[in-house]
Enzyme design. Structure first.
Site, PDB file in Angstrom:
ATOM      1  N   LYS A 282       0.833  -1.212   0.000  1.00 16.85           N
ATOM      2  CA  LYS A 282       0.000   0.000   0.000  1.00 16.85           C
ATOM      3  C   LYS A 282       0.872   1.268   0.000  1.00 16.85           C
ATOM      4  O   LYS A 282       2.089   1.182  -0.010  1.00 16.85           O
ATOM      5  CB  LYS A 282      -0.959  -0.036   1.194  1.00 16.85           C
TER       6      LYS A 282
HETATM    7  C1  LIG Z   1      -5.503  -4.139   1.200  1.00 14.60           C
HETATM    8  C2  LIG Z   1      -6.959  -3.904   1.209  1.00 14.60           C
HETATM    9  C3  LIG Z   1      -7.775  -4.280   2.291  1.00 14.60           C
HETATM   10  C4  LIG Z   1      -7.281  -5.101   3.427  1.00 14.60           C
HETATM   11  O1  LIG Z   1      -6.194  -4.583   4.099  1.00 14.60           O
HETATM   12  P1  LIG Z   1      -5.222  -5.590   4.917  1.00 14.60           P
HETATM   13  O2  LIG Z   1      -4.342  -4.634   5.668  1.00 14.60           O
HETATM   14  O3  LIG Z   1      -4.491  -6.414   3.927  1.00 14.60           O
HETATM   15  O4  LIG Z   1      -6.093  -6.399   5.823  1.00 14.60           O
HETATM   16  C5  LIG Z   1      -9.112  -3.931   2.241  1.00 14.60           C
HETATM   17  N1  LIG Z   1      -9.650  -3.283   1.198  1.00 14.60           N
HETATM   18  C6  LIG Z   1      -8.902  -2.921   0.134  1.00 14.60           C
HETATM   19  C7  LIG Z   1      -9.556  -2.183  -0.995  1.00 14.60           C
HETATM   20  C8  LIG Z   1      -7.544  -3.233   0.102  1.00 14.60           C
HETATM   21  O5  LIG Z   1      -6.819  -2.913  -0.977  1.00 14.60           O
END
Ligand SMILES: *Cc1c(COP(=O)(O)O)cnc(C)c1O
Length: 402
Positions: free
Chosen positions: A190
């Site tokens: 991210k």
């Molecule tokens: C990455 C992501 C999540 C989940 O986040 P995690 O930290 O991996 O649990 C939820 N929604 C979206 C759109 C994501 O890209």
């Protein structure tokens, strides 16, 4: 570093974290301190996040999924309730509704941007609808004014799954301040990372308190607060989880957050370079970047996504991978997964725009440490791959993409 056989260039992943010596020093400092978890770095990171998003409250959690789960719990969702979610998202957006025994209802996305289509949200609202979860797909902020107006007129809560868009903004207002409550993820792919991690931001004190309780077993005071007040007593008022984020991770998050604005700028520069080179190579008929909405915004640019003719996608994808280019596909629409088909009777035809787009999507490498040369390598890879695939494919005609 991994290299691949065909050209001996290093593998170029679709996303990658940036870790500096300052990040490492910040983590080491915590390891030498008295608090490894639920110490001063947690509140420091929460205050910095709230300030960054211009909201009153931020609460950090162990993942983006934990943040979304805490939100559906804090909103009091349960059996009999419906929550509208976009078809084009990671499964966690819908799973967090199922965690609470409520029903996800899938809405379609805009043809050009692939973010939630407010018109389809309106069509999917019933008297059981309690919330809408908007997802800023690829980092592109949704049309929050339209969604907010719709939700307010129907008495529905608006949630932002902003896992792709932290650091972006909509009409001058930062992501994280655009819905009743927003969720972030700090997974390494991210826009910024704490290893694993997540957060919520909100101006609603009650929602923030509910998320805080849920993060710690449904208990009303955390260990440090109890130490401070010299009290041994705590009360578990509802069922919660251990969804806490450690001080070690929060120190990393604090250090990362300082560099986020420059990373968002670099991500946008790289995206512009992709746009420019794709058109310079004359590829935009067959490798078309996603569109941008007309409203003013800063794109979070988590992903750089292009569309190729559906008939070419598999071969273009395979050829790029063979070149050591870590392309990916985000996402198979959630309602097409076996679990949702079996448990909720969803399937093809429910969200035709998302389904047709899925057949064409390719996510390109995009992360702040990439060079302009890396972008050129990817574009040259596409140039070669679409030429090889041209026997089978058609042209993506503007306005007839889905
Ligand atoms: C990455 C992501 C999540 C989940 O986040 P995690 O930290 O991996 O649990 C939820 N929604 C979206 C759109 C994501 O890209």
């Amino acid at each position: 570093m991994n290299t691949n056989a065909r050209n001996s260039l290093p593998f170029l992943p679709y996303g990658r974290q940036m870790i500096s010596d300052e990040d490492i020093a910040a983590v080491v400092e915590v390891l030498k301190s008295d608090w490894l978890t639920t110490g001063p770095k947690v509140s420091e990171f929460e205050e910095a996040l709230a300030k960054f998003c211009t909201v009153d409250h931020a609460v950090v959690l162990s993942s983006g999924t934990a943040a979304l789960h805490a939100i559906t719990h804090a909103l009091g969702l349960g059996p009999g309730d419906e929550v509208i979610v976009p078809a084009m998202t990671f499964v966690a957006t819908a799973n967090c509704v199922v965690f609470q025994g409520a029903r996800p209802v899938f809405a379609d996305v805009d043809r050009d941007t692939l973010v939630l289509d407010p018109g389809d949200v309106e069509r999917k609202i019933t008297k059981r609808t309690k919330a809408v979860i908007a997802v800023d797909y690829a980092g592109h902020p949704c049309d929050y004014d339209a969604l907010r107006e719709l939700c307010e007129s129907k008495g529905i809560r608006l949630v932002a799954d902003a896992c792709h868009s932290i650091g972006g903004s909509y009409k001058g207002r930062p992501v994280g301040s655009l819905a009743d409550i927003s969720a972030f993820s700090f997974h390494p792919v991210k826009n910024m990372t704490t290893g694993e991690g997540g957060a919520i931001t909100t101006n609603d004190a009650e929602l923030a308190a509910a998320v805080r309780r849920f993060r710690c077993h449904g208990v009303t005071a955390d260990f440090r607060e109890r130490m401070r007040s010299g009290s041994w007593y705590y009360d578990m008022v509802e069922l919660g989880y251990n969804y806490r984020l450690t001080d070690i991770q929060c120190a990393l998050g604090l250090s990362q957050l300082r560099r986020l604005p420059q990373w968002i700028q670099r991500r946008n520069e790289l995206a512009n370079t992709y746009d420019h080179l794709l058109s310079e190579y004359g590829l935009t008929e067959r490798v078309r970047p996603l569109g941008k909405a007309a409203y003013e915004m800063v794109h979070g640019r988590h992903l750089y996504v292009v569309r190729v003719p559906a008939a070419d996608r598999a071969s273009v994808f395979a050829d790029l991978r063979a070149e050591g280019i870590g392309v990916n596909v985000h996402y198979l629409p959630v309602h097409m997964h076996s679990f949702y088909r079996q448990e909720f009777g969803t399937g093809p035809g429910l969200c035709p725009v998302a389904e047709a787009a899925y057949e064409q999507l390719i996510t390109c490498p995009l992360f702040p440490a990439m060079t302009d040369d890396d972008v050129a390598r990817v574009v040259r890879g596409f140039s070669r791959a679409v030429r090889l695939a041209s026997s089978s494919g058609g042209v993506i005609e503007p306005g007839r993409i889905a």
